[in-house]
Design an enzyme around this catalytic site. Structure first.
Site, PDB file in Angstrom:
ATOM      1  N   LEU A 248       0.866  -1.187   0.000  1.00  0.00           N
ATOM      2  CA  LEU A 248       0.000   0.000   0.000  1.00  0.00           C
ATOM      3  C   LEU A 248       0.898   1.232   0.000  1.00  0.00           C
ATOM      4  O   LEU A 248       1.792   1.351   0.833  1.00  0.00           O
ATOM      5  CB  LEU A 248      -0.900   0.002   1.227  1.00  0.00           C
ATOM      6  CG  LEU A 248      -1.807   1.229   1.426  1.00  0.00           C
ATOM      7  CD1 LEU A 248      -2.784   1.370   0.260  1.00  0.00           C
ATOM      8  CD2 LEU A 248      -2.568   1.113   2.750  1.00  0.00           C
TER       9      LEU A 248
ATOM     10  N   ILE B  63       4.679  -1.101   3.115  1.00  0.00           N
ATOM     11  CA  ILE B  63       4.356   0.280   2.784  1.00  0.00           C
ATOM     12  C   ILE B  63       5.248   0.707   1.628  1.00  0.00           C
ATOM     13  O   ILE B  63       6.478   0.598   1.703  1.00  0.00           O
ATOM     14  CB  ILE B  63       4.579   1.205   3.996  1.00  0.00           C
ATOM     15  CG1 ILE B  63       3.693   0.771   5.179  1.00  0.00           C
ATOM     16  CG2 ILE B  63       4.286   2.653   3.601  1.00  0.00           C
ATOM     17  CD1 ILE B  63       2.214   0.854   4.942  1.00  0.00           C
ATOM     18  N   LYS B  64       4.617   1.207   0.579  1.00  0.00           N
ATOM     19  CA  LYS B  64       5.383   1.656  -0.589  1.00  0.00           C
ATOM     20  C   LYS B  64       5.831   3.101  -0.397  1.00  0.00           C
ATOM     21  O   LYS B  64       5.013   3.991  -0.135  1.00  0.00           O
ATOM     22  CB  LYS B  64       4.539   1.550  -1.866  1.00  0.00           C
ATOM     23  CG  LYS B  64       4.300   0.121  -2.308  1.00  0.00           C
ATOM     24  CD  LYS B  64       3.479   0.051  -3.580  1.00  0.00           C
ATOM     25  CE  LYS B  64       4.321   0.247  -4.820  1.00  0.00           C
ATOM     26  NZ  LYS B  64       3.552  -0.017  -6.053  1.00  0.00           N
ATOM     27  N   ILE B  65       7.134   3.301  -0.534  1.00  0.00           N
ATOM     28  CA  ILE B  65       7.741   4.621  -0.398  1.00  0.00           C
ATOM     29  C   ILE B  65       8.582   4.872  -1.650  1.00  0.00           C
ATOM     30  O   ILE B  65       9.391   4.032  -2.022  1.00  0.00           O
ATOM     31  CB  ILE B  65       8.642   4.693   0.858  1.00  0.00           C
ATOM     32  CG1 ILE B  65       7.805   4.494   2.125  1.00  0.00           C
ATOM     33  CG2 ILE B  65       9.402   6.011   0.915  1.00  0.00           C
ATOM     34  CD1 ILE B  65       8.621   4.439   3.410  1.00  0.00           C
TER      35      ILE B  65
END
EC number: 2.2.1.2
Length: 374
Positions: free
Chosen positions: A109, A140-142
């Site tokens: 996400l 978590i997409k960064i």
């Protein structure tokens, strides 16, 4: 056993670059897990915009949320919908996560593309989304922007799994790989475990060829004196770039720095090949899967590419083949003045802008579904 299962057996995990409420409810993801050995799912604002911004699949959930939270902000309404889908995908993949002892089985996400250049805001949003989803197999997409690298280190140090996205250059990839190690080292200093923390580095493929091939075609049309050399590298730059990134990865995990972390149970940050659907119809539709197969990697495919590979993909360990040839291709790019560094830099900016645009459209579509006020 089919070709996608064979791909996994060769070391390249199969992930799906798609999420959609109707697909999840119909059992489509479970079928891919059961039949094709799928072990992960990725999402991004563009995918959610297509899923939520069109049709009525989310209307009932949205109406229920609006009834409970009258006057809620559009961003909160979006997050409620997205988090439900991510939780559902995570539940489907949880048996995979358990079976593989936290080495795979993840769903991703993304933080808001609006904060791609804000380190502190990215850290805060990563933590917020992590707690909101509350599933151990969440990533978590960064984005791998300059501001993203320290955010990645800090987020890993908090024990949050990270999918680093929008990587195009070898230099950007190396920076975030080192940020991952830095985050793990901080946890070690704090006396925290590191054996069940996972990360992938999403290295984008097809867009590089689209840009470089476009520049080559213009020069060929103008009768460039280097026509033969330009033609020889057309359609090969993205693959060469990825192979050299993997060669660096192999050196890095053999280094004393990484081995010290591995001794404490650290999982390597796998390279994930993203944007693997071919954009040029002259190229085989499985090109960016066939040519990038190797141990400890992931290929996240849109459904169309996954279907194509299941039908006629070729499984062989290709990622480590002809690395010297890859070095020659990249050297030729430099010699011919095709400015790969400039191309990759522009692609990062364009990627952030594209996701922000999709997010604008997504929030706009959700806002239009706002219940009428009395």
């Amino acid at each position: 056993m089919g070709k996608l299962n064979d791909l996994s057996a060769a070391g390249t995990a199969v992930w799906l670059d798609f999420v959609d409420r109707k697909f999840l409810e119909a059992g489509g993801l479970q079928t891919l897990v059961d039949e094709d050995g799928l072990t992960g799912v990725t999402s991004n604002p563009s995918i959610f915009e297509k899923a939520m911004g069109h049709g009525d699949a989310y209307d009932e959930t949205l109406a229920a949320f609006d009834k409970e939270h009258p006057g809620a902000a559009t961003i909160d309404r979006y997050e409620h919908l997205a988090i439900q889908d991510i939780k559902a995908a995570a539940e489907t993949l949880k048996p995979v996560y358990d079976r593989l002892d936290a080495k795979d089985g993840y769903v991703s996400l993304e933080v808001s593309p609006y904060i791609a250049d804000d380190t502190d805001a990215t850290i805060a949003e990563a933590e917020k989304l992590w707690h909101a989803v509350d599933r151990p197999n969440l990533m978590i997409k960064i984005p791998g922007t300059p501001a993203g690298a320290p955010a990645i280190a800090a987020t890993i140090a908090k024990g949050i799994n990270v999918n680093v996205t929008l990587l195009f250059s070898q230099e950007d990839y190396q920076r975030v790989a080192e940020a991952y190690a830095t985050g793990l080292e901080e946890r070690v200093r704090q006396g925290q475990p590191i054996d069940r923390i996972a990360s992938v580095a999403s290295f984008f493929i097809s867009r590089i060829d689209a840009e470089i091939d476009g520049a080559i075609d213009k020069r060929l049309a103008a009768g460039d004196a280097e026509a033969e050399a330009l033609t020889a590298i057309k359609g090969k730059v993205a693959i060469a770039n990825a192979k050299l990134a993997y060669a660096w990865y192999q050196d890095f995990i053999a280094s004393d720095r990484w081995q010290a972390l591995a001794a404490k149970g650290a999982q390597p940050q796998r390279l994930l090949w993203a944007s693997t659907g071919t954009k040029n119809p002259d190229y085989p539709d499985t090109l960016y899967v066939d040519t990038l197969i190797g141990p400890e990697t992931v290929n996240t495919m849109p459904p169309k590419t996954m279907d194509a590979f299941r039908d006629h993909g070729t499984v062989a360990e290709t990622l480590t083949q002809d690395v010297e040839g890859a070095r020659h291709v990249i050297a030729e790019v430099e010699r011919l003045g095709l400015d790969l560094n400039g191309v990759t830099g522009r692609l990062v900016e364009a990627g952030v802008a594209s996701f922000a645009g999709a997010f604008d459209d997504l929030l706009g579509a959700i806002a239009k579904k706002q219940p009428a006020t009395a």
